[in-house]
Scaffold this motif. Structure first.
Motif, PDB file in Angstrom:
ATOM      1  N   UNK A  53     -39.054  47.135   1.031  1.00 16.50           N
ATOM      2  CA  UNK A  53     -39.403  46.231   2.919  1.00 16.50           C
ATOM      3  C   UNK A  53     -40.931  46.985   3.224  1.00 16.50           C
ATOM      4  N   UNK A  54     -41.101  47.859   2.403  1.00 13.46           N
ATOM      5  CA  UNK A  54     -42.608  48.563   2.966  1.00 13.46           C
ATOM      6  C   UNK A  54     -43.668  48.089   2.238  1.00 13.46           C
ATOM      7  N   UNK A  55     -43.325  46.905   1.124  1.00 18.46           N
ATOM      8  CA  UNK A  55     -44.706  46.401   0.383  1.00 18.46           C
ATOM      9  C   UNK A  55     -45.501  45.867   1.341  1.00 18.46           C
ATOM     10  N   UNK A  56     -44.945  44.976   2.506  1.00 21.84           N
ATOM     11  CA  UNK A  56     -45.835  44.592   3.150  1.00 21.84           C
ATOM     12  C   UNK A  56     -46.872  45.176   4.094  1.00 21.84           C
ATOM     13  N   UNK A  72     -39.780  51.051   8.492  1.00 21.39           N
ATOM     14  CA  UNK A  72     -39.178  50.196   7.970  1.00 21.39           C
ATOM     15  C   UNK A  72     -37.740  50.557   8.774  1.00 21.39           C
ATOM     16  N   UNK A  73     -37.471  51.453   8.458  1.00 25.29           N
ATOM     17  CA  UNK A  73     -36.251  52.271   9.246  1.00 25.29           C
ATOM     18  C   UNK A  73     -35.574  51.234  11.187  1.00 25.29           C
ATOM     19  N   UNK A  74     -37.247  51.079  11.390  1.00 28.79           N
ATOM     20  CA  UNK A  74     -36.962  50.242  13.165  1.00 28.79           C
ATOM     21  C   UNK A  74     -36.488  48.647  13.017  1.00 28.79           C
ATOM     22  N   UNK A  75     -36.418  48.179  11.661  1.00 27.83           N
ATOM     23  CA  UNK A  75     -36.690  46.540  11.346  1.00 27.83           C
ATOM     24  C   UNK A  75     -35.830  47.100  10.189  1.00 27.83           C
ATOM     25  N   UNK A  76     -34.965  47.719   9.577  1.00 22.64           N
ATOM     26  CA  UNK A  76     -33.638  47.695   9.120  1.00 22.64           C
ATOM     27  C   UNK A  76     -32.645  47.947  10.491  1.00 22.64           C
ATOM     28  N   UNK A  77     -33.303  49.008  11.653  1.00 20.92           N
ATOM     29  CA  UNK A  77     -31.740  48.642  12.607  1.00 20.92           C
ATOM     30  C   UNK A  77     -32.051  47.073  13.288  1.00 20.92           C
ATOM     31  N   UNK A  78     -33.380  46.311  13.512  1.00 21.87           N
ATOM     32  CA  UNK A  78     -33.052  45.125  13.922  1.00 21.87           C
ATOM     33  C   UNK A  78     -32.200  44.111  13.515  1.00 21.87           C
ATOM     34  N   UNK A  79     -31.959  44.380  11.492  1.00 25.15           N
ATOM     35  CA  UNK A  79     -31.291  43.321  11.250  1.00 25.15           C
ATOM     36  C   UNK A  79     -30.107  43.720  11.130  1.00 25.15           C
ATOM     37  N   UNK A  82     -26.716  49.500   8.633  1.00 29.34           N
ATOM     38  CA  UNK A  82     -25.466  49.974   9.052  1.00 29.34           C
ATOM     39  C   UNK A  82     -26.663  51.290   8.630  1.00 29.34           C
ATOM     40  N   UNK A  83     -26.822  53.018   9.325  1.00 31.99           N
ATOM     41  CA  UNK A  83     -27.109  53.940   8.706  1.00 31.99           C
ATOM     42  C   UNK A  83     -28.385  53.701   7.698  1.00 31.99           C
ATOM     43  N   UNK A  84     -29.363  53.404   8.648  1.00 27.61           N
ATOM     44  CA  UNK A  84     -31.032  52.787   8.064  1.00 27.61           C
ATOM     45  C   UNK A  84     -31.496  53.651   7.354  1.00 27.61           C
ATOM     46  N   UNK A  85     -31.316  55.703   7.639  1.00 33.16           N
ATOM     47  CA  UNK A  85     -32.121  56.504   6.610  1.00 33.16           C
ATOM     48  C   UNK A  85     -31.185  56.790   5.274  1.00 33.16           C
ATOM     49  N   UNK A  86     -30.115  56.483   5.175  1.00 37.24           N
ATOM     50  CA  UNK A  86     -29.439  56.575   4.018  1.00 37.24           C
ATOM     51  C   UNK A  86     -29.280  55.394   3.071  1.00 37.24           C
ATOM     52  N   UNK A  87     -29.591  54.287   3.840  1.00 36.00           N
ATOM     53  CA  UNK A  87     -29.712  53.068   2.817  1.00 36.00           C
ATOM     54  C   UNK A  87     -31.186  52.546   1.905  1.00 36.00           C
ATOM     55  N   UNK A  88     -31.966  52.729   3.070  1.00 41.58           N
ATOM     56  CA  UNK A  88     -33.021  53.049   2.576  1.00 41.58           C
ATOM     57  C   UNK A  88     -33.437  53.587   1.013  1.00 41.58           C
ATOM     58  N   UNK A  89     -32.582  54.359   1.138  1.00 43.33           N
ATOM     59  CA  UNK A  89     -32.636  55.584  -0.540  1.00 43.33           C
ATOM     60  C   UNK A  89     -31.673  54.894  -1.249  1.00 43.33           C
ATOM     61  N   UNK A 104     -33.426  41.570   2.560  1.00 45.35           N
ATOM     62  CA  UNK A 104     -34.714  40.312   2.192  1.00 45.35           C
ATOM     63  C   UNK A 104     -35.508  39.440   3.832  1.00 45.35           C
ATOM     64  N   UNK A 105     -34.716  39.982   5.155  1.00 48.88           N
ATOM     65  CA  UNK A 105     -35.287  39.501   6.054  1.00 48.88           C
ATOM     66  C   UNK A 105     -36.343  40.119   6.852  1.00 48.88           C
ATOM     67  N   UNK A 106     -35.739  41.799   6.612  1.00 52.84           N
ATOM     68  CA  UNK A 106     -36.763  42.759   6.955  1.00 52.84           C
ATOM     69  C   UNK A 106     -38.009  42.879   6.044  1.00 52.84           C
ATOM     70  N   UNK A 107     -38.080  42.696   4.804  1.00 50.88           N
ATOM     71  CA  UNK A 107     -39.138  42.900   4.365  1.00 50.88           C
ATOM     72  C   UNK A 107     -40.277  41.758   4.739  1.00 50.88           C
ATOM     73  N   UNK A 108     -38.792  39.957   4.697  1.00 49.87           N
ATOM     74  CA  UNK A 108     -39.831  39.378   5.133  1.00 49.87           C
ATOM     75  C   UNK A 108     -41.004  39.135   6.579  1.00 49.87           C
TER      76      UNK A 108
END
Length: 266
Positions: A53-56, A72-79, A82-89, A104-108
């Motif tokens: 997600x952070x590549x851009x 990254x956590x903010x955009x994961x929350x927007x899309x 669930x539980x972005x802090x755990x899911x991002x790892x 994919x939507x978050x990364x875009x």
């Protein structure tokens, strides 16, 4: 292995087709982003969700690692992941199909692009998740003032999400107009045939309408209407000349000689 041999792709009055690699690098992932059809094959299996997600941000923005993590956590929350802090790892294979599509939507969208190209983003999802993803794309695009080009063969999705439609046949636009123009006043025989072949409740027990023949080979150079061989309204002129887009009414165009007032002639 390919090259642009003719024509133009214009973005903000500049030709993207002949832009330098530096200009393309500036546009890709920043001003124009893309959601691909199948996230399982589009996401990198050996990178974490956060890294992808952070590549851009890494390419286009100057952020500290802490700032990047928060975005990254903010955009994961927007899309609505669930539980972005755990899911991002986690890694792509550890997520469901719907969650991968949200990644994919978050990364875009993390770079707040002006244009989002969505290529069949709901094809691999079940109907319930499909509806959620469509609603999400529509809401986030409105919030970020992002234009969306939605590529799909699903007429139901088109009716739900689009403002204007371009129908393509043999690699060319054969009709373009508003949703009402296309669904209520289709002018091109191919558009009408597509709409007629869409299953309807009233047709239960009946044979589904189909388009006879097969699409033409795209490496051929078309000197006449590409749809002529499959068209039930074909005229002699259709087999000799190539129709160009003509205005039917404001904002509604079709590439068909019937738009000139032609009549069926064999």
């Amino acid at each position: 292995n390919s090259a642009v041999s003719g024509g133009e792709i214009l973005y903000e009055d500049s030709s993207v087709a002949h832009a330098s690699s530096q200009d393309l690098q500036r546009i890709r992932g920043k001003e124009i982003s893309m959601i691909f059809q199948e996230p399982m094959t589009s996401l990198n299996p050996v990178l974490t969700i956060e890294e992808q997600i952070a590549e851009g941000l890494l390419i286009h923005e100057s952020c500290t690692p802490a700032e990047r993590h928060e975005k990254v956590l903010a955009i994961m929350h927007e899309v609505e992941l669930p539980d972005p802090e755990k899911l991002c790892k986690k890694y792509p294979h550890q997520l469901s199909g719907g969650q991968r599509q949200r990644v994919m939507i978050a990364a875009a969208l993390i770079t707040e692009p002006k244009l989002l190209v969505a290529d069949e983003p709901t094809t691999a999802l079940d109907v319930t998740i499909q509806a959620q993803i469509l609603k999400l794309i529509k809401e986030l695009a409105a919030e970020n003032n992002t234009s969306v080009i939605f590529i799909t063969h699903n007429l139901g999705v088109v009716a739900e999400i689009c403002d204007s439609i371009s129908v393509m046949y043999a690699g060319r636009i054969c009709e373009t107009g508003s949703v009402l123009d296309i669904f209520d006043n289709a002018a091109h025989p191919y558009t009408r045939a597509l709409l007629n072949s869409n299953p309807k409740e009233a047709d239960t027990g009946k044979y589904m309408a189909t388009i006879p023949g097969a699409p033409p080979l795209l490496y051929n150079k078309f000197t006449h209407c590409p749809f002529a061989e499959r068209c039930d309204k074909c005229m002699d002129k259709c087999r000799k000349e190539f129709p160009t887009l003509k205005t039917i009414r404001a904002g509604h165009e079709a590439s068909c000689f019937l738009s000139d007032g032609g009549e069926k002639n064999g």
